[in-house]
Design a protein around this motif. Structure first.
Motif, PDB file in Angstrom:
ATOM      1  N   ASN A 134      10.656   8.971 -12.779  1.00 32.51           N
ATOM      2  CA  ASN A 134      11.462  10.043 -12.203  1.00 32.51           C
ATOM      3  C   ASN A 134      12.560   9.443 -11.326  1.00 32.51           C
ATOM      4  N   GLY A 135      13.614  10.211 -11.119  1.00 35.16           N
ATOM      5  CA  GLY A 135      14.709   9.735 -10.283  1.00 35.16           C
ATOM      6  C   GLY A 135      14.258   9.377  -8.883  1.00 35.16           C
ATOM      7  N   SER A 136      13.316  10.162  -8.341  1.00 38.18           N
ATOM      8  CA  SER A 136      12.804   9.880  -6.998  1.00 38.18           C
ATOM      9  C   SER A 136      12.062   8.549  -6.960  1.00 38.18           C
ATOM     10  N   SER A 137      11.338   8.235  -8.039  1.00 40.72           N
ATOM     11  CA  SER A 137      10.620   6.971  -8.107  1.00 40.72           C
ATOM     12  C   SER A 137      11.582   5.801  -8.260  1.00 40.72           C
ATOM     13  N   LEU A 138      12.656   6.007  -9.007  1.00 42.57           N
ATOM     14  CA  LEU A 138      13.670   4.963  -9.136  1.00 42.57           C
ATOM     15  C   LEU A 138      14.269   4.618  -7.780  1.00 42.57           C
ATOM     16  N   LEU A 139      14.492   5.654  -6.969  1.00 41.97           N
ATOM     17  CA  LEU A 139      15.044   5.429  -5.632  1.00 41.97           C
ATOM     18  C   LEU A 139      14.045   4.689  -4.755  1.00 41.97           C
ATOM     19  N   ALA A 140      12.777   5.088  -4.821  1.00 44.70           N
ATOM     20  CA  ALA A 140      11.739   4.405  -4.038  1.00 44.70           C
ATOM     21  C   ALA A 140      11.615   2.948  -4.473  1.00 44.70           C
ATOM     22  N   ALA A 141      11.654   2.718  -5.778  1.00 49.23           N
ATOM     23  CA  ALA A 141      11.580   1.342  -6.290  1.00 49.23           C
ATOM     24  C   ALA A 141      12.782   0.530  -5.836  1.00 49.23           C
ATOM     25  N   SER A 142      13.949   1.160  -5.806  1.00 51.17           N
ATOM     26  CA  SER A 142      15.160   0.475  -5.359  1.00 51.17           C
ATOM     27  C   SER A 142      15.031   0.042  -3.902  1.00 51.17           C
ATOM     28  N   MET A 143      14.429   0.900  -3.092  1.00 49.07           N
ATOM     29  CA  MET A 143      14.237   0.554  -1.678  1.00 49.07           C
ATOM     30  C   MET A 143      13.302  -0.635  -1.518  1.00 49.07           C
ATOM     31  N   LEU A 144      12.219  -0.664  -2.315  1.00 51.82           N
ATOM     32  CA  LEU A 144      11.288  -1.790  -2.254  1.00 51.82           C
ATOM     33  C   LEU A 144      11.958  -3.076  -2.738  1.00 51.82           C
TER      34      LEU A 144
ATOM     35  N   ILE B  75      24.904   6.480 -12.684  1.00 56.55           N
ATOM     36  CA  ILE B  75      24.977   5.746 -11.422  1.00 56.55           C
ATOM     37  C   ILE B  75      23.598   5.335 -10.925  1.00 56.55           C
ATOM     38  N   SER B  76      22.569   6.149 -11.196  1.00 58.58           N
ATOM     39  CA  SER B  76      21.225   5.797 -10.743  1.00 58.58           C
ATOM     40  C   SER B  76      20.705   4.560 -11.472  1.00 58.58           C
TER      41      SER B  76
ATOM     42  N   VAL C  65       0.832  -1.211   0.000  1.00 59.39           N
ATOM     43  CA  VAL C  65       0.000   0.000   0.000  1.00 59.39           C
ATOM     44  C   VAL C  65       0.865   1.258   0.000  1.00 59.39           C
ATOM     45  N   LEU C  66       1.871   1.297   0.866  1.00 64.60           N
ATOM     46  CA  LEU C  66       2.736   2.484   0.931  1.00 64.60           C
ATOM     47  C   LEU C  66       3.477   2.697  -0.379  1.00 64.60           C
ATOM     48  N   GLY C  67       3.936   1.607  -1.005  1.00 65.63           N
ATOM     49  CA  GLY C  67       4.626   1.729  -2.283  1.00 65.63           C
ATOM     50  C   GLY C  67       3.731   2.337  -3.344  1.00 65.63           C
ATOM     51  N   ALA C  68       2.464   1.898  -3.393  1.00 70.75           N
ATOM     52  CA  ALA C  68       1.518   2.440  -4.370  1.00 70.75           C
ATOM     53  C   ALA C  68       1.271   3.919  -4.126  1.00 70.75           C
ATOM     54  N   VAL C  69       1.126   4.304  -2.863  1.00 71.39           N
ATOM     55  CA  VAL C  69       0.904   5.716  -2.532  1.00 71.39           C
ATOM     56  C   VAL C  69       2.101   6.565  -2.948  1.00 71.39           C
ATOM     57  N   VAL C  70       3.298   6.066  -2.684  1.00 68.32           N
ATOM     58  CA  VAL C  70       4.510   6.804  -3.051  1.00 68.32           C
ATOM     59  C   VAL C  70       4.600   6.985  -4.558  1.00 68.32           C
ATOM     60  N   PHE C  71       4.337   5.936  -5.315  1.00 72.69           N
ATOM     61  CA  PHE C  71       4.398   6.044  -6.782  1.00 72.69           C
ATOM     62  C   PHE C  71       3.311   6.972  -7.317  1.00 72.69           C
ATOM     63  N   LEU C  72       2.141   6.970  -6.687  1.00 74.30           N
ATOM     64  CA  LEU C  72       1.085   7.893  -7.091  1.00 74.30           C
ATOM     65  C   LEU C  72       1.529   9.337  -6.923  1.00 74.30           C
ATOM     66  N   VAL C  73       2.107   9.623  -5.774  1.00 74.04           N
ATOM     67  CA  VAL C  73       2.536  10.993  -5.474  1.00 74.04           C
ATOM     68  C   VAL C  73       3.680  11.434  -6.386  1.00 74.04           C
ATOM     69  N   LEU C  74       4.628  10.545  -6.628  1.00 72.95           N
ATOM     70  CA  LEU C  74       5.822  10.921  -7.381  1.00 72.95           C
ATOM     71  C   LEU C  74       5.621  10.922  -8.893  1.00 72.95           C
ATOM     72  N   GLU C  75       4.649  10.140  -9.391  1.00 76.54           N
ATOM     73  CA  GLU C  75       4.521   9.968 -10.840  1.00 76.54           C
ATOM     74  C   GLU C  75       3.233  10.517 -11.457  1.00 76.54           C
ATOM     75  N   TYR C  76       2.346  11.083 -10.649  1.00 76.12           N
ATOM     76  CA  TYR C  76       1.046  11.478 -11.199  1.00 76.12           C
ATOM     77  C   TYR C  76       1.164  12.556 -12.268  1.00 76.12           C
TER      78      TYR C  76
END
Length: 476
Positions: A320-330, A407-408, A270-281
């Protein structure tokens, strides 16, 4: 006399070899598992190198064959070739078989092989097998009653592993067949694609047999939902499936491991989906061009796949770079212990999070769901994260130095390899041979598990009969 000696020598050598094999199995199942996985990778590398395995009937280069074998046996999903077009029907069948073998898991496979060779599991092997199939697997002390799998249930667990994989994949294939046909796939082609997609979903691999992969089903919620269900069932782990099969409606009988796995998995989903919604909408390349319903669904699909699924509807390079980082954490967290997913595992994250919270609250012990988590489990969790981060860092540095790539993108693909996820920014397909070998090694270490790898390197566990004086260094 010499004839008698020569006649008995081969028999004696066979007996010695059998005795040595049994000793390796019972003394170190984790080390034996690594050997088995390495042998399987070698066998599949040879088979995938054969001309009959490629669509063009040519020999596949060693680097590509080896990488595909590692990615297949370690149920990862990364590829240096186009999986849909490069392999012949024979090659696709090999990959299908390989991912199902790999899905049994490193330690479960070791236990199964041990049973075949030694005919039975002795008490010592049962102790190790019971430990190797739950979060206490690295604990060298006495096996206690709080373990996920009890000694008497080891044989039942091994049966559950095979049966659950067969039943779940079979049910998924049956459900996927009409869904694929309704999505426009030819009925004959769907007979192959349905079990293939089912296997790739449950094993959390992410390979696709068709050109375009699951992106061609981007608007088909039924197909994508079935794939998410398969990924979820594969990622929660065999011990959890075993517990749910016995006590699905009796939550109080669930083990602490089961509760932590399910709660953390749903929370991250759920948190991952919310983060991607916010970062990629607002990103026109991903969610920006979709309506609200599509955006929400695709955010949940992306959240599920970054946990270890490996299927992707949108290109990772467009995030986005921020989403790549969030995806990397997941991806680094991954799925459940003793599952088809990789990463450091959700229970590892849960234990560390609970420990941090307990420390902040000034509690003397780490507790969850009415149970106390011992300090040795906390140390194992910390060790897993430390070793995982070290492997990712070293692999990222080496591949960055070889390729000079962004590097990202390197970090994303390395974490995807370590977490056996299978998502890529496109970098993996362009890697030179030297870098692909490094990434293949990362996949192998991520799949066998950092704790298993450390246990295999250690020759024996030593008991310390004395304690040193206590002195507290300043930390933080």
């Amino acid at each position: 006399m010499s004839g008698i000696v020569s006649a008995s020598s081969p028999r004696q050598r066979l007996q010695n070899a059998a005795s040595w094999s049994k000793h390796i199995i019972t003394s170190s199942p984790s080390r034996f598992a690594i050997v088995i996985f390495a042998m399987l990778i070698l066998v599949f590398t040879v088979l995938l190198s054969l001309p009959i395995a490629s669509a063009t009937r040519t020999v596949t280069p060693l680097a590509d064959a080896l990488f595909t074998a590692v990615s297949t046996i370690c149920v990862t999903g990364l590829a240096t070739v186009d999986m849909a077009t490069h392999w012949s029907p024979f090659g696709h069948v090999l990959i299908f078989i390989g991912v199902n073998i790999g899905a049994l898991g490193v330690l479960t496979l070791a236990s199964l092989m041990g049973m075949l060779i030694s005919k039975r599991l002795g008490l010592r092997a049962k102790l190790m097998a019971a430990g190797d199939t739950n979060p206490m697997r690295a604990h060298g002390g006495v096996v206690n009653e709080s373990q996920t799998v009890r000694l008497g249930e080891v044989g039942q667990l091994l049966t559950t592993v095979a049966l659950s994989a067969l039943i779940i994949e079979g049910a998924l294939a049956i459900l996927l067949y009409p869904a694929l046909v309704m999505a426009g796939v030819e009925p004959i082609a769907a007979l192959w694609e349905a079990p293939y997609f089912a296997a790739m979903a449950f094993t959390n691999t992410g390979f696709a047999p068709n050109a375009g992969g699951v992106a061609v089903f981007a608007d088909d919620y039924l197909v994508l939902s079935l794939l998410m269900v398969g990924v979820f069932l594969g990622s929660i782990g065999f011990p959890v499936i075993y517990t749910l099969a016995k006590h699905v409606w009796h939550v109080k009988k669930w083990s602490l491991h089961t509760k932590l796995t399910l709660v953390t998995t749903v929370l991250l989903f759920v948190l991952g989906a919310v983060v991607f919604l916010v970062l990629e909408y607002a990103n026109p390349k991903t969610f920006g061009s979709m309506d609200a319903a599509d955006t929400t669904f695709q955010a949940f699909f992306l959240s599920a796949m970054t946990r270890s699924g490996g299927f992707n509807v949108i290109e990772m390079d467009d995030l986005n770079g921020s989403s790549l980082l969030a995806a990397s954490m997941l991806m680094f967290v991954g799925g459940g212990s003793a599952s088809t997913a990789g990463g450091i595992k959700v229970t590892t994250l849960a234990v560390l999070a609970i420990a941090v919270w307990s420390e902040a609250k000034g509690r003397q012990s780490v507790e969850a769901f009415g149970r106390r988590i011992p300090s040795d489990v906390q140390r194992v969790a910390l060790s897993v994260v430390a070793w995982g981060a070290t492997i990712v860092a070293l692999s990222t540095i080496i591949i960055s130095q070889i390729t000079k790539a962004d590097i990202s993108h390197v970090l994303f693909d390395v974490i995807s390899a370590f977490g056996t996820v299978g998502l890529s920014t496109g970098l993996t397909a362009e890697l030179p041979d030297s870098a692909s070998y490094v990434l293949a090694t990362t996949i192998f270490m991520g799949r066998v598990g950092t704790v298993t790898l450390a246990a295999a390197v250690a020759a024996t566990s030593r008991t310390q009969y004395y304690s040193l004086p206590v002195e507290r260094p300043i930390v933080g």
